[in-house]
Design a protein around this motif. Structure first.
Motif, mmCIF file in Angstrom:
data_model
loop_
_atom_site.group_PDB
_atom_site.id
_atom_site.type_symbol
_atom_site.label_atom_id
_atom_site.label_comp_id
_atom_site.label_asym_id
_atom_site.label_seq_id
_atom_site.Cartn_x
_atom_site.Cartn_y
_atom_site.Cartn_z
ATOM 1 N N LEU A 195 -27.482 11.091 24.071
ATOM 2 C CA LEU A 195 -26.946 11.724 25.269
ATOM 3 C C LEU A 195 -25.902 10.836 25.936
ATOM 4 C CD1 LEU A 195 -26.945 13.940 27.416
ATOM 5 C CD2 LEU A 195 -28.871 12.787 28.501
ATOM 6 N N SER A 196 -26.155 9.538 25.986
ATOM 7 C CA SER A 196 -25.222 8.612 26.616
ATOM 8 C C SER A 196 -23.869 8.633 25.914
ATOM 9 C CB SER A 196 -25.806 7.193 26.600
ATOM 10 O OG SER A 196 -24.903 6.277 27.183
ATOM 11 N N VAL A 197 -23.880 8.641 24.585
ATOM 12 C CA VAL A 197 -22.629 8.695 23.824
ATOM 13 C C VAL A 197 -21.943 10.034 24.026
ATOM 14 C CG1 VAL A 197 -21.637 8.666 21.505
ATOM 15 C CG2 VAL A 197 -23.411 7.018 22.112
ATOM 16 N N ALA A 198 -22.717 11.114 24.019
ATOM 17 C CA ALA A 198 -22.133 12.447 24.193
ATOM 18 C C ALA A 198 -21.491 12.598 25.563
ATOM 19 C CB ALA A 198 -23.207 13.518 23.984
ATOM 20 N N VAL A 199 -22.117 12.053 26.598
ATOM 21 C CA VAL A 199 -21.570 12.164 27.948
ATOM 22 C C VAL A 199 -20.271 11.375 28.071
ATOM 23 C CG1 VAL A 199 -21.976 11.482 30.344
ATOM 24 C CG2 VAL A 199 -23.761 12.664 29.066
ATOM 25 N N ASN A 200 -20.174 10.234 27.391
ATOM 26 C CA ASN A 200 -18.974 9.412 27.471
ATOM 27 C C ASN A 200 -17.800 9.999 26.696
ATOM 28 O OD1 ASN A 200 -19.829 7.338 29.154
ATOM 29 N ND2 ASN A 200 -20.811 6.236 27.501
ATOM 30 N N GLN A 242 -24.091 18.893 23.989
ATOM 31 C CA GLN A 242 -24.281 17.900 25.051
ATOM 32 C C GLN A 242 -25.181 18.432 26.156
ATOM 33 O OE1 GLN A 242 -21.598 16.840 28.601
ATOM 34 N NE2 GLN A 242 -20.747 15.662 26.916
ATOM 35 N N GLU A 243 -24.958 19.669 26.580
ATOM 36 C CA GLU A 243 -25.767 20.250 27.641
ATOM 37 C C GLU A 243 -27.205 20.471 27.181
ATOM 38 O OE1 GLU A 243 -24.968 20.837 30.871
ATOM 39 O OE2 GLU A 243 -23.202 19.673 30.312
ATOM 40 N N HIS A 244 -27.382 20.853 25.909
ATOM 41 C CA HIS A 244 -28.737 21.040 25.391
ATOM 42 C C HIS A 244 -29.475 19.698 25.346
ATOM 43 C CE1 HIS A 244 -32.061 22.719 23.145
ATOM 44 N NE2 HIS A 244 -31.875 21.825 22.190
ATOM 45 N N ARG A 316 -30.558 6.893 37.109
ATOM 46 C CA ARG A 316 -30.108 7.273 35.766
ATOM 47 C C ARG A 316 -29.853 8.770 35.670
ATOM 48 N NH1 ARG A 316 -33.546 5.894 30.400
ATOM 49 N NH2 ARG A 316 -32.301 3.983 30.381
ATOM 50 N N THR A 317 -30.812 9.579 36.113
ATOM 51 C CA THR A 317 -30.659 11.032 35.965
ATOM 52 C C THR A 317 -29.488 11.557 36.797
ATOM 53 O OG1 THR A 317 -32.326 11.362 37.711
ATOM 54 C CG2 THR A 317 -33.095 11.384 35.421
ATOM 55 N N ALA A 318 -29.316 11.025 38.002
ATOM 56 C CA ALA A 318 -28.208 11.477 38.845
ATOM 57 C C ALA A 318 -26.860 11.062 38.263
ATOM 58 C CB ALA A 318 -28.366 10.917 40.256
ATOM 59 N N THR A 319 -26.787 9.853 37.706
ATOM 60 C CA THR A 319 -25.529 9.390 37.119
ATOM 61 C C THR A 319 -25.156 10.211 35.901
ATOM 62 O OG1 THR A 319 -25.988 7.137 37.896
ATOM 63 C CG2 THR A 319 -24.316 7.396 36.194
ATOM 64 N N SER A 324 -21.550 14.568 33.683
ATOM 65 C CA SER A 324 -21.439 15.733 32.790
ATOM 66 C C SER A 324 -21.543 17.030 33.577
ATOM 67 C CB SER A 324 -22.532 15.680 31.718
ATOM 68 O OG SER A 324 -23.815 15.659 32.306
ATOM 69 N N ALA A 325 -21.056 17.019 34.818
ATOM 70 C CA ALA A 325 -21.226 18.173 35.695
ATOM 71 C C ALA A 325 -20.250 19.299 35.384
ATOM 72 C CB ALA A 325 -21.062 17.750 37.153
ATOM 73 N N ALA A 326 -19.121 18.999 34.743
ATOM 74 C CA ALA A 326 -18.116 20.027 34.491
ATOM 75 C C ALA A 326 -18.603 21.018 33.451
ATOM 76 C CB ALA A 326 -16.815 19.388 34.029
ATOM 77 N N ILE A 327 -18.265 22.293 33.647
ATOM 78 C CA ILE A 327 -18.575 23.340 32.678
ATOM 79 C C ILE A 327 -17.254 23.902 32.175
ATOM 80 C CG2 ILE A 327 -19.675 25.574 32.298
ATOM 81 C CD1 ILE A 327 -21.632 24.924 34.475
ATOM 82 N N GLY A 328 -17.007 23.728 30.887
ATOM 83 C CA GLY A 328 -15.749 24.195 30.333
ATOM 84 C C GLY A 328 -14.606 23.279 30.729
ATOM 85 N N PRO A 329 -13.366 23.705 30.494
ATOM 86 C CA PRO A 329 -12.197 22.857 30.781
ATOM 87 C C PRO A 329 -11.859 22.790 32.260
ATOM 88 C CG PRO A 329 -11.495 24.972 29.912
ATOM 89 C CD PRO A 329 -13.001 24.965 29.849
ATOM 90 N N ILE A 330 -12.823 22.365 33.060
ATOM 91 C CA ILE A 330 -12.613 22.146 34.484
ATOM 92 C C ILE A 330 -12.917 20.677 34.758
ATOM 93 C CG2 ILE A 330 -13.376 22.739 36.807
ATOM 94 C CD1 ILE A 330 -14.102 25.498 35.790
ATOM 95 N N LEU A 331 -11.960 19.972 35.354
ATOM 96 C CA LEU A 331 -12.072 18.533 35.514
ATOM 97 C C LEU A 331 -12.124 18.181 36.995
ATOM 98 C CD1 LEU A 331 -9.329 17.625 32.891
ATOM 99 C CD2 LEU A 331 -11.782 17.824 32.507
ATOM 100 N N PRO A 332 -13.304 18.231 37.626
ATOM 101 C CA PRO A 332 -13.384 17.967 39.072
ATOM 102 C C PRO A 332 -13.062 16.532 39.429
ATOM 103 C CG PRO A 332 -15.576 18.135 38.104
ATOM 104 C CD PRO A 332 -14.604 18.545 37.028
ATOM 105 N N GLN A 333 -13.169 15.593 38.470
ATOM 106 C CA GLN A 333 -12.911 14.195 38.773
ATOM 107 C C GLN A 333 -11.426 13.859 38.753
ATOM 108 O OE1 GLN A 333 -14.061 15.355 36.006
ATOM 109 N NE2 GLN A 333 -13.391 14.217 34.206
ATOM 110 N N LYS A 334 -10.581 14.794 38.324
ATOM 111 C CA LYS A 334 -9.156 14.522 38.229
ATOM 112 C C LYS A 334 -8.446 14.864 39.538
ATOM 113 C CE LYS A 334 -7.652 14.576 33.427
ATOM 114 N NZ LYS A 334 -6.794 13.416 33.657
ATOM 115 N N ASP A 335 -7.424 14.076 39.859
ATOM 116 C CA ASP A 335 -6.575 14.380 40.992
ATOM 117 C C ASP A 335 -5.664 15.549 40.653
ATOM 118 O OD1 ASP A 335 -7.674 12.274 42.385
ATOM 119 O OD2 ASP A 335 -6.148 10.840 41.717
#
Length: 349
Positions: A195-200, A242-244, A316-319, A324-335
């Motif tokens: 999971l850690s590798v998939a999230v990165n 990744q989500e599974h 750990r769980t919150a981080t 990995s909070a984005a769903i699909g091609p939506i990038l909330p962390q981007k300016d």
């Protein structure tokens, strides 16, 4: 829709997983993600014990006043019971997701089987591996192969500027997937390591860029278009995987946390009760004054263990969930001004 390219490169800003990991604060990363939760709990509890002793040594707190200590112990008992009750409620919430009638369970099972079938078709294998790490490696290999095929198919594209941009992106995707195998070799193949590798892995950004390049081309050969479509499908499968993995891991992690909280909660309540008994004598503590700071600090530390355990697991769980909070091609962390693509409405549509 029309688009223009700004000065940014279409390569993923987090292309190299290993390099990005090294650039972070390693101590903070170990505390948030990589570190063993029990080890962090023990370390945090030891720091609390030392803190109590230091405060006592410098006269900030004293363990000779039985009224203040017993009031503190009473508050600890109430707080520990509240924490344990909260954790039990969380555990019941997790268990409620596991209880489902036959129809709902069949739908869930069909969803997993459909996903595995899609992976088999896209990767050309007789059966999808059972181990999460092997599924991840299989998808990464398929993405790398498709990205290389895309770069080759783009070699005869008429638009030189578009070809250079798209080939650069395809090569960056192929290079980023190589880091998955290296990262698993360095960390391991447990559920958390996978999971850690998939999230990165920056699959969300790659999916966004692939769709943009696919639709921004004035014309594409049939082979190039097929490679684009296959790459999009594989990146979507990677995101589903990744989500599974995250869902299964968090269920197991929170269930384990609930068990450990019960294991630590009972000694914590007993420790708080012992503090009250220890100071039950009207004259103060029932043991020698020279030992009171050590005994009381140790018992108070035991009371704080469930809270430290809670902090270790929630960090750990919150981080992981945040990353990995984005769903699909939506990038909330981007300016909003971040490239590499600038898109505006086409009035001619």
């Amino acid at each position: 829709m029309s688009s223009t390219e700004n000065d940014s490169s279409p390569e993923s800003p987090s292309n190299d997983i290993a390099q990005r990991s090294k650039s972070r604060n390693q101590v903070l990363e170990w505390i948030l993600i990589e570190g063993n939760r029990l080890l962090i709990t023990v370390g945090g509890s030891a720091m609390i014990f030392v803190l109590f002793l230091l405060l006592s040594h410098y006269g900030v707190i004293a363990f000779t006043n039985e009224n203040s200590v017993t009031r503190m112990a009473s508050g600890m008992i109430a707080g520990t019971f509240s924490l344990v009750t909260l954790v039990v409620s969380v555990n019941q919430l997790i268990l409620s997701q596991e209880f489902s009638p036959a129809g709902d369970f069949r739908d869930r099972l069909d969803g997993v089987l459909d996903f595995r079938q899609d992976v088999e078709q896209m990767a050309g294998v007789p059966a999808t591996p059972a181990a999460p790490s092997q599924i991840l490696l299989l998808l990464a290999t398929a993405i790398q192969h498709r990205a290389n095929s895309l770069a080759t198919a783009l070699g005869d594209h008429d638009d030189e500027e578009y070809r250079a941009r798209a080939v650069q992106f395809a090569n960056s995707v192929a290079e980023s997937t190589e880091q998955i195998d290296k990262s698993l070799d360095q960390t391991g193949e447990t559920a958390f390591d996978t999971l850690s590798v998939a999230v990165n892995y920056d699959d969300v950004w790659q999916l966004y860029a692939t769709k943009h390049l696919r639709n921004d081309a004035s014309s594409l050969s049939e082979e190039t278009a097929q490679n684009f479509d296959d790459l999009i499908d594989l990146l979507q499968l990677f995101r589903i995987a990744q989500e599974h993995f995250k869902t299964v891991y968090l269920q197991r992690e929170l269930t384990r946390f609930s068990q450990l909280t019960i294991y630590c909660g009972i000694p914590a309540v007993l420790a708080a009760v012992l503090i009250t008994v220890l100071y039950g004598d009207i004259g103060g503590g029932t043991i020698a004054v020279m030992y009171l700071p050590y005994v009381t600090s140790f018992l108070a530390t035991l009371v704080f263990v469930p809270l430290v355990l809670l902090a270790a697991y929630i960090l750990r769980t919150a981080t992981l969930t945040r990353r990995s909070a984005a769903i699909g091609p939506i990038l909330p962390q981007k300016d909003s001004n971040e490239g590499p693509f600038e898109v505006s409405y086409n009035e001619n549509q």
